[in-house]
Design a protein around this motif. Structure first.
Motif, mmCIF file in Angstrom:
data_model
loop_
_atom_site.group_PDB
_atom_site.id
_atom_site.type_symbol
_atom_site.label_atom_id
_atom_site.label_comp_id
_atom_site.label_asym_id
_atom_site.label_seq_id
_atom_site.Cartn_x
_atom_site.Cartn_y
_atom_site.Cartn_z
ATOM 1 N N UNK A 65 -2.050 -14.338 45.304
ATOM 2 C CA UNK A 65 -1.435 -14.321 43.945
ATOM 3 C C UNK A 65 -0.076 -15.061 44.105
ATOM 4 N N UNK A 66 0.689 -14.491 45.361
ATOM 5 C CA UNK A 66 1.974 -14.841 45.506
ATOM 6 C C UNK A 66 2.076 -16.572 45.654
ATOM 7 N N UNK A 67 1.171 -16.923 46.309
ATOM 8 C CA UNK A 67 1.068 -18.379 46.849
ATOM 9 C C UNK A 67 0.742 -19.379 45.487
ATOM 10 N N UNK A 68 0.015 -18.880 44.699
ATOM 11 C CA UNK A 68 -0.400 -19.359 43.287
ATOM 12 C C UNK A 68 0.850 -19.014 42.212
ATOM 13 N N UNK A 69 1.778 -18.116 42.362
ATOM 14 C CA UNK A 69 2.634 -18.020 41.441
ATOM 15 C C UNK A 69 2.039 -17.349 40.171
ATOM 16 N N UNK A 70 0.927 -16.183 40.546
ATOM 17 C CA UNK A 70 0.311 -15.614 39.696
ATOM 18 C C UNK A 70 0.786 -14.371 39.610
ATOM 19 N N UNK A 71 1.253 -13.834 38.372
ATOM 20 C CA UNK A 71 1.667 -12.557 38.229
ATOM 21 C C UNK A 71 1.216 -12.017 36.981
ATOM 22 N N UNK A 72 0.567 -10.848 36.955
ATOM 23 C CA UNK A 72 -0.153 -10.428 35.976
ATOM 24 C C UNK A 72 0.557 -8.975 35.456
ATOM 25 N N UNK A 73 0.797 -8.705 34.304
ATOM 26 C CA UNK A 73 1.451 -7.534 33.928
ATOM 27 C C UNK A 73 0.215 -6.689 32.935
ATOM 28 N N UNK A 74 0.281 -5.444 33.091
ATOM 29 C CA UNK A 74 -0.652 -4.612 32.229
ATOM 30 C C UNK A 74 0.171 -3.371 31.526
ATOM 31 N N UNK A 75 0.032 -3.561 30.226
ATOM 32 C CA UNK A 75 0.625 -2.376 29.426
ATOM 33 C C UNK A 75 -0.433 -1.411 28.858
ATOM 34 N N UNK A 76 -0.148 -0.096 29.568
ATOM 35 C CA UNK A 76 -1.219 0.805 29.429
ATOM 36 C C UNK A 76 -1.075 1.739 28.014
ATOM 37 N N UNK A 77 -2.203 2.209 27.799
ATOM 38 C CA UNK A 77 -2.439 2.778 26.254
ATOM 39 C C UNK A 77 -1.196 3.954 26.263
ATOM 40 N N UNK A 78 -1.078 4.719 27.371
ATOM 41 C CA UNK A 78 -0.169 5.694 27.390
ATOM 42 C C UNK A 78 1.312 5.403 28.143
ATOM 43 N N UNK A 79 1.294 3.973 28.341
ATOM 44 C CA UNK A 79 2.648 3.647 29.116
ATOM 45 C C UNK A 79 2.317 3.380 30.664
ATOM 46 N N UNK A 80 1.555 4.416 31.225
ATOM 47 C CA UNK A 80 1.108 4.364 32.572
ATOM 48 C C UNK A 80 2.381 4.354 33.360
ATOM 49 N N UNK A 81 3.571 5.361 33.052
ATOM 50 C CA UNK A 81 4.628 5.538 33.922
ATOM 51 C C UNK A 81 4.279 6.633 34.964
ATOM 52 N N UNK A 82 5.205 6.161 35.963
ATOM 53 C CA UNK A 82 4.964 7.288 36.995
ATOM 54 C C UNK A 82 5.676 8.670 36.627
ATOM 55 N N UNK A 83 5.001 9.860 36.492
ATOM 56 C CA UNK A 83 5.753 10.874 35.916
ATOM 57 C C UNK A 83 6.626 11.590 36.834
ATOM 58 N N UNK A 84 6.801 11.383 38.152
ATOM 59 C CA UNK A 84 7.797 11.968 39.000
ATOM 60 C C UNK A 84 8.771 11.334 39.429
ATOM 61 N N UNK A 85 8.984 10.076 38.659
ATOM 62 C CA UNK A 85 10.186 9.130 38.744
ATOM 63 C C UNK A 85 10.872 9.168 37.364
ATOM 64 N N UNK A 86 12.028 9.040 37.477
ATOM 65 C CA UNK A 86 12.836 8.524 36.274
ATOM 66 C C UNK A 86 12.590 7.250 35.548
ATOM 67 N N UNK A 87 13.005 6.900 34.423
ATOM 68 C CA UNK A 87 12.758 5.531 33.961
ATOM 69 C C UNK A 87 13.422 4.530 34.388
ATOM 70 N N UNK A 88 14.515 4.757 35.060
ATOM 71 C CA UNK A 88 15.135 3.847 35.891
ATOM 72 C C UNK A 88 14.450 3.363 37.279
ATOM 73 N N UNK A 89 13.850 4.567 37.866
ATOM 74 C CA UNK A 89 13.031 4.366 39.075
ATOM 75 C C UNK A 89 11.710 3.813 38.926
ATOM 76 N N UNK A 90 11.143 4.084 37.704
ATOM 77 C CA UNK A 90 9.797 3.562 37.416
ATOM 78 C C UNK A 90 10.022 1.949 37.156
#
Lengths: 231, 261
Positions: free
Chosen positions: A75-100
């Motif tokens: 993916x890095x070689x072909x400059x392919x970056x895919x992002x996913x927006x989850x329905x519930x945000x998919x944020x890591x619960x034990x990290x702050x927003x900054x850390x996420x």
């Protein structure tokens, strides 16, 4: 300009076939809406397109290359970056927003300096009117803010493909308007987007293509203004 | 389905699970060797895990160590009335505390505290799409979630075992001095004359192997949770049972091997 296609994708979940020999080209630089009844396989389809699920058969090809070959270097070689927006945000619960947000930046931008990352995070949060949440945990945020932070995390890594799962569900109208405006800007920038939504609501004017799925298969792909359901 | 069919299906499932578990173990071990590459993103997880698994368990391990040391010396005094002159009592103390309980009791404490926490936390992360979010960011859940927890468990259980050992032997000495009128200096000399490098080495080896077993089993069960929240307590209880079984198995295995030397 890239070319992204799913080629003969078959995916099993708990011994059940949830994607059945799916082949489709995702129009590059356009917004494609994926729809279908419950259990039609649309969630599995977008997760497979994002490389989250590995199909038992078939490949996701980016410019003819199997982009999820188990080696992140491809993916890095072909400059392919895919992002996913989850329905519930998919944020890591034990990290702050900054850390996420920092986690995403640390993983993708090795050479970026620490102060640049801090500034980028602060700028994004200010742009979306969320400067006061930087040290909060996801559990302290409203659904709207969770989704917005999930959206910010996805955008921060400067993706070439943005996949969103029900981006507006349970959101208040002003958040929907704000996100729609941002998606409109991304569309103007010709970012390739793949969105799962239960209905065509909110996407009537911005969807370029509509894919309709049933029983793990794509039964229809058409320009949005040609799609009967869009009318 | 008839009984033969059921047995066949169950056998295939069990073999599949064992194979999957060994693949998981191999992947964890392989990722441990490349952990330095991911330290930039996983250092925060490692620090928090060491703090929770190691430092926060100190009070409980101190209490356990003090009780075990005191009880062994009190029970021993009933068997050996002339405790100060009984060399055998010190041999038993070193064999039971240093070689066996100094690893086993902290391991049980960490299964109860940290093993259950790992399974529950990872299980909830799977359900809340947090693990999928990591994968979507090209972050391996093994290297970001499992490896720091495994390393933290090793870095916690080894010092906790040594600490438990010191507290237990110290408690045995204190109880001997104040309740059995055995001079603490005499007690220490006789105790250390029985303690060999091999005892300490075996103790550390046991801690390391227990730590790997507890962390990998707990994380495996956490990440095995699929969709339902009701799976979390079920998997946690399985993780506890499997961790305790693995620790007992390793305890017996290492003891048998060590007795050859």
């Amino acid at each position: 300009m890239g070319k992204l296609e799913a080629k003969n994708i078959t995916l099993r979940s708990s011994e059940k076939i949830v994607l059945d020999d799916v082949s489709v080209e995702i129009p590059w630089g356009e917004l494609t809406l994926v729809m279908g009844p419950p259990d039609s396989g649309k969630q599995f389809f977008i997760k497979t397109m994002a490389g989250i699920l590995i199909p038992s058969k078939g490949q996701i090809l980016y410019n003819g290359i199997n982009i999820y070959d188990g080696n992140i270097a491809t993916q890095k070689k072909h400059d392919f970056r895919c992002s996913f927006v989850f329905q519930n945000g998919g944020l890591l619960a034990n990290l702050t927003i900054y850390e996420n947000l920092r986690l995403a930046l640390d993983n993708f931008f090795h050479k970026m300096k620490d102060d640049e990352k801090v500034e980028l995070i602060q700028n994004y949060l200010s742009r979306y009117n969320l400067p006061g949440i930087i040290n909060k945990r996801p559990s302290e945020l409203s659904v709207d803010n969770l989704k917005t932070v999930g959206f910010i995390r996805a955008l921060m890594i400067d993706p070439v493909l943005l996949i969103m799962n029900e981006p507006f569900s349970d959101c208040e109208l002003n958040t929907v308007d704000m996100l729609l405006e941002e998606i409109g800007k991304l569309k103007h920038r010709k970012l390739t987007m793949l969105v799962v939504n239960q209905t065509t609501a909110n996407f009537e004017k911005i969807a370029d293509w509509v894919i309709f799925m049933e029983h793990g298969k794509i039964v229809n792909k058409s320009k949005s203004d040609q799609q009967g359901m869009m009318e | 389905m008839d009984i033969t069919g059921k047995i066949g299906t169950k056998t295939v499932t069990v073999i599949g699970n064992i194979t999957y578990f060994w693949q998981f173990c191999i992947e964890v071990m392989a990722n441990i060797f490349t952990f330095a590459k991911n330290i930039r993103i996983a250092s925060l997880v490692l620090m928090r895990q060491i703090l929770f698994t190691g430092f926060d368990a100190l009070a409980l391990v101190s209490f356990g160590g003090f009780i075990i040391g005191s009880v062994i010396i009190l029970q021993g005094s009933a068997i050996f009335p002339n405790l100060a002159n009984s060399q055998l009592m010190f041999t038993i103390l070193v064999s039971v505390v240093t070689r066996e309980l100094a690893n086993f009791i902290p391991a049980l404490i960490l299964i109860a505290r940290s093993g259950t926490a790992m399974t529950t936390e990872l299980g909830n992360m799977v359900i809340n799409n947090e693990v999928d979010a990591l994968v979507s960011m090209n972050i391996s859940p093994i290297s970001y979630l499992v490896v720091p927890r495994t390393i933290a468990m090793v870095f916690s259980l080894v010092p906790l075992g040594i600490y438990f050992n010191i507290i237990s032997l110290f408690a045995a000495g204190i109880v001997s001095q104040f309740l059995l009128n055995v001079n603490l200096a005499d007690f220490s000399i006789k105790l250390f004359s029985q303690l060999t490098f091999l005892d300490v080495f075996i103790s550390v080896m046991k801690s390391v192997s227990f730590a790997f077993a507890i962390a990998i089993i707990s994380c495996y069960h956490g990440l095995k949770i699929d969709f339902a929240r009701t799976e979390v307590p079920q998997r946690t209880s399985k993780a506890v049972v499997h961790s305790i079984s693995a620790v007992i198995f390793l305890e017996i295995l290492i003891t048998i091997v060590s007795l050859q030397y």
